[in-house]
Structures are given as structure tokens and as C-alpha cells.
Scaffold this motif. Structure first.
Motif, short mmCIF file in Angstrom:
data_model
loop_
_atom_site.label_atom_id
_atom_site.label_comp_id
_atom_site.label_asym_id
_atom_site.label_seq_id
_atom_site.Cartn_x
_atom_site.Cartn_y
_atom_site.Cartn_z
N GLY A 106 101.18 54.45 90.28
CA GLY A 106 99.90 55.16 90.31
C GLY A 106 99.15 54.85 91.59
N VAL A 107 97.94 55.36 91.68
CA VAL A 107 97.08 55.10 92.83
C VAL A 107 95.73 54.60 92.33
CG1 VAL A 107 98.20 56.81 94.30
CG2 VAL A 107 96.26 57.49 92.90
N ASP A 108 95.01 53.87 93.19
CA ASP A 108 93.68 53.42 92.81
C ASP A 108 92.66 54.49 93.15
OD1 ASP A 108 93.36 53.30 95.55
OD2 ASP A 108 93.40 51.12 95.66
N ARG A 109 91.39 54.17 93.02
CA ARG A 109 90.33 55.15 93.25
C ARG A 109 90.27 55.62 94.70
NH1 ARG A 109 84.59 52.09 92.88
NH2 ARG A 109 84.00 54.27 93.15
N TYR A 110 90.89 54.87 95.61
CA TYR A 110 90.90 55.25 97.03
C TYR A 110 92.20 55.95 97.43
CZ TYR A 110 87.05 51.93 97.02
OH TYR A 110 85.88 51.25 96.72
N GLY A 111 93.06 56.22 96.45
CA GLY A 111 94.30 56.91 96.75
C GLY A 111 95.41 56.02 97.24
N ARG A 112 95.22 54.72 97.15
CA ARG A 112 96.25 53.80 97.61
C ARG A 112 97.22 53.51 96.47
NH1 ARG A 112 91.87 49.49 99.77
NH2 ARG A 112 91.44 49.66 97.55
N PRO A 113 98.52 53.54 96.75
CA PRO A 113 99.49 53.28 95.66
C PRO A 113 99.39 51.86 95.15
CG PRO A 113 100.58 53.36 97.80
CD PRO A 113 99.16 53.79 98.04
N THR A 114 99.56 51.71 93.86
CA THR A 114 99.50 50.40 93.24
C THR A 114 100.81 50.15 92.48
OG1 THR A 114 98.44 51.34 91.27
CG2 THR A 114 97.00 50.46 92.99
N ARG A 115 101.32 48.96 92.61
CA ARG A 115 102.54 48.61 91.91
C ARG A 115 102.20 48.17 90.48
NH1 ARG A 115 106.67 45.78 96.28
NH2 ARG A 115 106.44 47.41 97.89
N PRO A 116 103.08 48.44 89.54
CA PRO A 116 102.77 48.14 88.13
C PRO A 116 102.77 46.65 87.85
CG PRO A 116 105.04 48.87 88.36
CD PRO A 116 104.42 49.04 89.71
N SER A 117 102.16 46.30 86.72
CA SER A 117 102.14 44.93 86.25
C SER A 117 103.24 44.74 85.21
CB SER A 117 100.78 44.58 85.63
OG SER A 117 99.74 44.74 86.57
N LEU A 118 103.74 43.54 85.13
CA LEU A 118 104.79 43.20 84.18
C LEU A 118 104.26 42.15 83.21
CD1 LEU A 118 107.76 43.61 83.34
CD2 LEU A 118 108.33 41.68 84.85
N HIS A 119 104.30 42.45 81.93
CA HIS A 119 103.80 41.54 80.90
C HIS A 119 104.99 40.98 80.12
CE1 HIS A 119 99.38 42.73 80.89
NE2 HIS A 119 99.94 43.49 81.80
N VAL A 120 105.17 39.69 80.22
CA VAL A 120 106.25 39.02 79.49
C VAL A 120 105.72 37.69 78.97
CG1 VAL A 120 108.13 40.07 80.80
CG2 VAL A 120 107.12 37.95 81.60
N ALA A 121 106.42 37.12 78.01
CA ALA A 121 106.06 35.80 77.51
C ALA A 121 106.27 34.77 78.63
CB ALA A 121 106.91 35.46 76.29
N PRO A 122 105.51 33.68 78.63
CA PRO A 122 105.62 32.69 79.73
C PRO A 122 107.04 32.20 79.97
CG PRO A 122 103.71 32.22 78.35
CD PRO A 122 104.45 33.34 77.67
N GLN A 123 107.76 31.84 78.93
CA GLN A 123 109.13 31.34 79.12
C GLN A 123 110.06 32.43 79.66
OE1 GLN A 123 110.85 29.55 75.65
NE2 GLN A 123 112.82 29.12 76.63
N ALA A 124 109.91 33.65 79.10
CA ALA A 124 110.73 34.76 79.56
C ALA A 124 110.42 35.09 81.02
CB ALA A 124 110.52 35.98 78.68
N GLY A 125 109.15 34.96 81.40
CA GLY A 125 108.77 35.22 82.78
C GLY A 125 109.39 34.23 83.74
N GLU A 126 109.40 32.96 83.36
CA GLU A 126 110.02 31.94 84.21
C GLU A 126 111.52 32.19 84.36
OE1 GLU A 126 109.09 28.25 82.41
OE2 GLU A 126 106.93 28.35 82.86
N GLU A 127 112.16 32.58 83.28
CA GLU A 127 113.60 32.86 83.34
C GLU A 127 113.89 34.07 84.22
OE1 GLU A 127 114.75 33.34 79.32
OE2 GLU A 127 114.60 31.20 78.81
#
Length: 210
Positions: free
Chosen positions: A146-167
Motif C-alpha cells: 500500500g501507500v501512505d497519505r503522501y503516496g509513498r509505498p509502505t511495506r507490510p507488517s508481519l505478526h507472529v508469536a515471539p518464538q516463531a518470529g525468532e525462528e
């Protein structure tokens, strides 16, 4: 033994004071929950509607979604109030905020999961024989930036459990440079596509953005 009229009345407070305390507590819960929510959502993209008994929904061919509700429960013991345990009120507020925030996140993940499943845009770890980096790269290829209010592209966020994120991070760091180069190429293409879509969207308006 003192009769009933001689006993102290611990809860004999003015009604105005009770109302003020009640308003303070509810305000604190509202503000603190909003602060937690702002870490996920831009407040400019959030709309709030008051409850009412005259709501109506237009009929559609799709199944009408159910209105989800969040609830929280906490207990304040009278003995703590009598003993002037000032931390009781703070603990109550934090407990309510934590429970409501947990309910919000649960509903958020369930809604996103159901939407992804209904469109077929879902991946399983078994799709790539347990290769998490390969699944991560496949996920990047399926989504749109997507883009922000200024039209700049934004990369998505990744939501994972803490242990899964570390792995996952460990597995990604162990991949060769060619993997990271491919990831960056895909990300750049997604950013270009996001800018193109936004330019096309704006071209449908007669005004010129400043």
C-alpha cells in the motif's frame, strides 16, 4: 454491641463524587486502549459509531457478518478500598485495558484469517515442506503493498508469536545472498506497483493533488 445506627458507613459518599470517579476510570480505560491500538492502526483510519437501537442493514446476497463484541471483567474487593489500597484502582484499569486489547487482537486475527481463507490467499507451512524462508518468499509474491497519505509505498507488517518470529529471523539469516537479493527485487516491484495503482486512483479525480 452498637446498634445499626451507630455502625460506620464506609460507602456513604456523595453521588457527584461517584460519578466523577466512574468517568475518570472509564476515560483512563478508553485512552490507554487507544494508545495500545495506535501501535497497529493509524487513528485517521478508524471510525467510531455509538451504540443504538435503530440500526438497519441493507440486504445483500452475501451472508451478513455478525457484530463482534469485546468484554472484560475485573474484581475490586471492598477490603482493599477500606484499607486505602491505592494500587487497586490502577490494577483494575490495566486489567480492563489488557483484556479488551487481547479481545481486539483475537478478533483482528480471526477476521483476517477468515478473509484470507475465503479468497484462497492463504499459505500453510506444509506447502513448502516446512521451509519457512520459502513460504515467506511465496507470501511476498502474493500480497500487494500500500501507500501512505503522501503516496509513498509502505511495506507490510508481519505478526507472529515471539518464538516463531525468532525462528523465522534465524532461518532467513541463514539463507544465501541470492535469496535476499530475490526478496529485494520482489519488494521493489511491489513498491512500483503500489505507486502505479495510487497514480491510477488519483487520475480518476478532476482535482490535482498538491
Amino acid at each position: 454491641m452498637p446498634n445499626h445506627s451507630q455502625r460506620p458507613r464506609f460507602f456513604s459518599y456523595l453521588r457527584d463524587d461517584l460519578d466523577k470517579l466512574d468517568q475518570y476510570v472509564h476515560r483512563q480505560v478508553h485512552v490507554r486502549l487507544a494508545q495500545r491500538r495506535m501501535s497497529l492502526f493509524d487513528e485517521r483510519n478508524i471510525h467510531t459509531y455509538r451504540h443504538g437501537n435503530r440500526w438497519t442493514n441493507e440486504l445483500t446476497d452475501e451472508t451478513a457478518p455478525e457484530i463482534s463484541k469485546m468484554s472484560a471483567e475485573a474484581t475490586i474487593y471492598a477490603v482493599d478500598i477500606i484499607n486505602h489500597e491505592t494500587s487497586t484502582l490502577e490494577n483494575y484499569i490495566e486489567s480492563m485495558v489488557e483484556q479488551l486489547y487481547r479481545s481486539l487482537m483475537t478478533h483482528l486475527y480471526e477476521t483476517i484469517g477468515d478473509a484470507a481463507e475465503s479468497t484462497g490467499n492463504a499459505l500453510s507451512i506444509s506447502d513448502h515442506n516446512g521451509d519457512k524462508p520459502a513460504g515467506f518468499l511465496a507470501m511476498m509474491k502474493r500480497i500487494q503493498f500500500g501507500v501512505d497519505r503522501y503516496g509513498r509505498p509502505t511495506r507490510p507488517s508481519l505478526h507472529v508469536a515471539p518464538q516463531a518470529g525468532e525462528e523465522l529471523i534465524k532461518a532467513l539469516n541463514e539463507k544465501p545472498p541470492e535469496f535476499h537479493l530475490e526478496f529485494e527485487v520482489i519488494a521493489r516491484e511491489k513498491e512500483t506497483d503500489a505507486i502505479t495503482r495510487e497514480a491510477h486512483r488519483l487520475s480518476r479525480y478532476r482535482w490535482r493533488p498538491r
